[in-house]
Design an enzyme around this catalytic site. Structure first.
Site, mmCIF file in Angstrom:
data_model
loop_
_atom_site.group_PDB
_atom_site.id
_atom_site.type_symbol
_atom_site.label_atom_id
_atom_site.label_comp_id
_atom_site.label_asym_id
_atom_site.label_seq_id
_atom_site.Cartn_x
_atom_site.Cartn_y
_atom_site.Cartn_z
ATOM 1 N N ASP A 16 0.873 -1.184 0.000
ATOM 2 C CA ASP A 16 0.000 0.000 0.000
ATOM 3 C C ASP A 16 0.904 1.227 0.000
ATOM 4 O OD1 ASP A 16 -2.358 1.559 0.184
ATOM 5 O OD2 ASP A 16 -2.164 1.693 2.353
ATOM 6 N N SER A 17 0.302 2.392 -0.065
ATOM 7 C CA SER A 17 1.090 3.620 -0.019
ATOM 8 C C SER A 17 1.667 3.862 1.375
ATOM 9 C CB SER A 17 0.200 4.804 -0.396
ATOM 10 O OG SER A 17 -0.889 4.864 0.502
ATOM 11 N N CYS A 79 -4.525 -1.591 -1.721
ATOM 12 C CA CYS A 79 -4.675 -0.156 -1.912
ATOM 13 C C CYS A 79 -5.765 0.036 -2.961
ATOM 14 C CB CYS A 79 -3.346 0.420 -2.398
ATOM 15 S SG CYS A 79 -3.439 2.147 -2.849
ATOM 16 N N GLU A 158 -2.926 8.412 8.950
ATOM 17 C CA GLU A 158 -1.453 8.317 9.008
ATOM 18 C C GLU A 158 -0.926 9.035 10.254
ATOM 19 O OE1 GLU A 158 1.067 6.919 6.938
ATOM 20 O OE2 GLU A 158 -0.454 5.797 5.855
ATOM 21 N N CYS A 190 -11.218 2.569 0.876
ATOM 22 C CA CYS A 190 -9.793 2.891 1.040
ATOM 23 C C CYS A 190 -9.327 2.052 2.222
ATOM 24 C CB CYS A 190 -9.621 4.375 1.328
ATOM 25 S SG CYS A 190 -7.926 4.812 1.805
ATOM 26 N N HIS A 192 -7.176 2.559 4.354
ATOM 27 C CA HIS A 192 -6.912 3.313 5.585
ATOM 28 C C HIS A 192 -8.191 3.466 6.430
ATOM 29 C CE1 HIS A 192 -3.150 4.568 3.693
ATOM 30 N NE2 HIS A 192 -2.786 5.147 4.822
HETATM 31 N N1 DGL Z 1 -4.899 3.038 1.385
HETATM 32 C C1 DGL Z 1 -4.906 3.404 0.027
HETATM 33 C C2 DGL Z 1 -6.220 3.180 -0.639
HETATM 34 O O1 DGL Z 1 -6.852 2.204 -0.302
HETATM 35 C C3 DGL Z 1 -4.126 4.608 -0.382
HETATM 36 C C4 DGL Z 1 -4.496 5.920 0.177
HETATM 37 C C5 DGL Z 1 -3.580 6.990 -0.366
HETATM 38 O O2 DGL Z 1 -2.369 6.770 -0.373
HETATM 39 O O3 DGL Z 1 -4.080 8.032 -0.791
HETATM 40 O O4 DGL Z 1 -6.645 3.904 -1.506
#
Ligand code: DGL
Length: 272
Positions: A16-17, A79, A158, A190, A192
């Site tokens: 993931d990012s 992600c 984050e 997402c 996150h």
């Molecule tokens: N967690 C990621 C997603 O599901 C990336 C969020 C990001 O880096 O903007 O989109």
């Protein structure tokens, strides 16, 4: 004649990012405790969701190349942004390892919820791609889908801010128009966002069903491994490796919120 082993103890590669994909790791570790996992968080470049399609594809290719260099048996783009924007490009690279994203499993979980009016929240890139609406409408075009970009939520997660007045204010900025008549279901599009699940449930006073795409992805991985006879042996002693592109100490501290434990070691690597 060589008999093909019905087990594969090589690790699963998940990227993931940043921290978000750890929600998939946590769900997967609960579900398949015998599977080893290599995790990559591209913390030097998070968030991906506000970047151009070209940049997201380039980052995703570098993430995948790192995973392949570690000898993983399959790669999971944990992600939504990468899954929504870069999957076709990654597939055109004809990887030897199977590659799974999170959109298809998220769509399946959402459609299975049986709701007729659905909201999908995600990063700007995920929403702009329209991947969730297209996926849900491919299954049932009579479902009403509203997709809402929520770019401030990833930085909050984050930073470790997952409840309280700041989160409420940000949710209100994006979702206030739904407050009086909440959707029947809301998909956290997402990886996150599962950390904000309780805050979202509270925001709507429990009047909307919140769907967690991380759990749906973990189930899809488990099903894939089982179908392809690629699961690790039940008594395999799983080993997990965590890699980031910046700030390993901060990542280790925050990771505990996702995993329930501080990773023993987080290694910093250079991509590209
Ligand atoms: N967690 C990621 C997603 O599901 C990336 C969020 C990001 O880096 O903007 O989109």
């Amino acid at each position: 004649m060589a008999v093909r082993s019905k087990f594969d103890n090589r690790p699963i590669g998940i990227f993931d990012s940043g921290l978000g994909g750890l929600t998939v790791v946590a769900a997967l570790r609960r579900r398949l405790p015998g599977e080893s996992i290599i995790y990559l968080g591209d913390t030097a470049r998070v968030p991906y969701g506000d970047k151009s399609v070209e940049a997201i594809i380039r980052f995703a290719r570098e993430d995948v190349a790192f995973m392949r260099s570690r000898g993983v048996k399959m790669i999971v783009a944990a992600c939504n942004t990468v899954s929504a924007v870069a999957m076709d490009a990654l597939r055109s690279d004809h990887l030897a390892e199977p590659l799974l994203g999170v959109i298809d499993s998220g769509v399946r979980a959402t459609v299975a919820a049986g709701a007729r009016r659905i909201a999908v929240i995600g990063t700007r890139a995920t929403v702009n791609s329209d991947a969730y609406r297209r996926g849900i409408h491919a299954a049932d075009c009579s479902i009403k889908v509203e997709s809402i970009p929520c770019p401030l939520l990833v930085p909050l997660v984050e930073e470790g801010i997952v409840d309280g007045p700041l989160v409420e204010m940000v949710l209100d900025r994006y979702l206030s128009h739904l407050k009086s008549a909440p959707p029947e279901a809301l998909l956290l599009g997402c990886t996150h966002y599962p950390l904000l699940k309780e805050a979202v449930v509270r925001y709507f006073d429990g009047r909307t069903r919140v769907i967690d795409s991380a759990c749906a992805c973990a189930s899809a991985v488990a099903d894939f491994l089982c179908e392809h006879q690629m699961a690790a042996q039940a008594d395999n002693c799983a080993v997990h490796g965590y890699f980031v592109t910046d700030m390993p100490a901060a990542f280790g501290r925050h990771a505990a919120r996702f995993l329930g434990e501080v990773p023993e070691r987080v290694e910093q690597i250079l991509l590209g």
